[in-house]
Write a protein that holds these residues in place. Structure first.
Motif, PDB file in Angstrom:
ATOM      1  N   SER A  19      51.625  41.122 -31.035  1.00 47.29           N
ATOM      2  CA  SER A  19      51.111  39.837 -30.867  1.00 47.29           C
ATOM      3  C   SER A  19      52.435  39.056 -31.441  1.00 47.29           C
ATOM      4  N   HIS A  20      52.021  37.462 -31.561  1.00 48.48           N
ATOM      5  CA  HIS A  20      53.387  36.728 -31.712  1.00 48.48           C
ATOM      6  C   HIS A  20      53.347  35.270 -32.895  1.00 48.48           C
ATOM      7  N   ASP A  37      47.900  35.427 -31.357  1.00 48.76           N
ATOM      8  CA  ASP A  37      46.943  36.581 -32.237  1.00 48.76           C
ATOM      9  C   ASP A  37      47.011  37.540 -30.915  1.00 48.76           C
ATOM     10  N   GLN A  38      46.902  37.749 -29.547  1.00 49.08           N
ATOM     11  CA  GLN A  38      46.204  38.474 -28.451  1.00 49.08           C
ATOM     12  C   GLN A  38      47.355  39.826 -29.007  1.00 49.08           C
ATOM     13  N   LEU A  39      46.724  40.531 -28.477  1.00 50.88           N
ATOM     14  CA  LEU A  39      47.881  41.999 -28.516  1.00 50.88           C
ATOM     15  C   LEU A  39      47.855  41.877 -26.849  1.00 50.88           C
ATOM     16  N   ASN A  81      53.881  39.149 -37.475  1.00 55.32           N
ATOM     17  CA  ASN A  81      53.401  39.422 -36.156  1.00 55.32           C
ATOM     18  C   ASN A  81      52.776  40.973 -36.489  1.00 55.32           C
TER      19      ASN A  81
END
Length: 280
Positions: free
Chosen positions: A122-123, A217-219, A244
């Motif tokens: 994620s970031h 939050d996107q993997l 993250n």
């Protein structure tokens, strides 16, 4: 929508500007965007990131970035400044930080002949990206629902490579970015927190000229097969978050890459620009 003819005319008009002046013009547009959205604390929501992606397509398309880089390699002082914050990323691409103003404007280049599979991660910030060259192949992942997947099914990769049924049991780490701890610099590091079961959601291919966004939050991960040169311009939102999620494919990913010299950066950017001239 800006036409190709308008873009070409704008890029021609910028050609007489120095690299510093071109970056200043880009900064003015991006700074106005973040000043507006940070005031409301929503710089990483979908609406703000969609607007950011639109700004990149208007001001950081291939013609304008080519003009900028051509000026940059002829500007020794600015080249050295940018090289000092740029490096070969452990995930297989050249990371060139063109602007660092709370937000960051970064050029990413995956050169042909060097394949890579990024860590799933994620970031610490949302970002928008515009594909300049080639086709960017990526995957979206999520935590697998406990009631959908048995432990045995998640113990290994299953199903065809492009299937949404692909699952993976992997070690999860918390990645902490380098920062100041009081008066002491703290280097980037990772901490093991357990084993996770992930499920692939989607394979995506973004072609040159496309813009897209990614929430914090996107993997996801990028897969570069290595057959073609791929380049993107990415703008990350400002963040106050230091950590993250990280699911490394290697036991010890390189978290402390060496910064480039000005000559190394000039060589890499010249290689990229020469590819564009040959392709044209």
């Amino acid at each position: 929508m800006m036409t190709l003819t308008t873009r070409a005319a704008n890029s021609t008009s910028r050609a007489h500007l120095s690299a510093t002046e071109q970056l200043t013009a880009i900064h003015d547009s991006l700074n106005q965007h973040f000043s507006t959205h940070n005031h409301h604390g929503i710089s990483s929501d979908n609406k703000a990131l969609t607007q950011l992606a639109s700004l990149l397509s208007q001001h950081c398309h291939l013609a304008s970035i080519t003009t900028l880089l051509s000026s940059l390699i002829q500007s020794p002082e600015l080249l050295a400044k940018i090289a000092a914050r740029s490096y070969w990323h452990g995930n297989g691409f050249l990371k060139v930080v063109l602007l660092d103003q709370g937000y960051k404007l970064r050029l990413h280049i995956w050169f042909a002949g060097a394949s890579c599979e990024e860590n799933i991660h994620s970031h610490r910030w949302g970002f928008a990206s515009h594909v300049l060259t080639g086709s960017l192949k990526s995957e979206l992942w999520a935590d697998a629902a406990n009631d959908d997947l048995s432990a045995s099914r998640c113990a290994s990769k299953t199903g065809p490579a492009n299937s949404r049924s692909l699952t993976l049991q992997t070690k999860e780490y918390v990645y902490t970015a380098k920062h100041q701890g009081g008066h002491t610099p703290v280097p980037a590091h990772k901490k093991f927190i357990g084993t996770a079961c992930l499920q692939k959601l989607q394979d995506i291919t973004q072609t040159a000229g496309a813009s897209y966004l990614m929430t914090p939050d996107q993997l996801h991960r990028i897969n570069h097969p290595g057959q073609e040169l791929v380049a993107t311009i990415i703008c990350t939102s400002p963040t106050q978050v230091l950590t993250n999620r990280l699911f490394p494919t290697l036991a010890n990913p390189n978290l402390q890459p060496a910064n480039l010299s000005a000559e190394e950066l000039k060589h890499a950017l010249t290689r990229y620009l020469n590819h564009g001239r040959l392709a044209a």
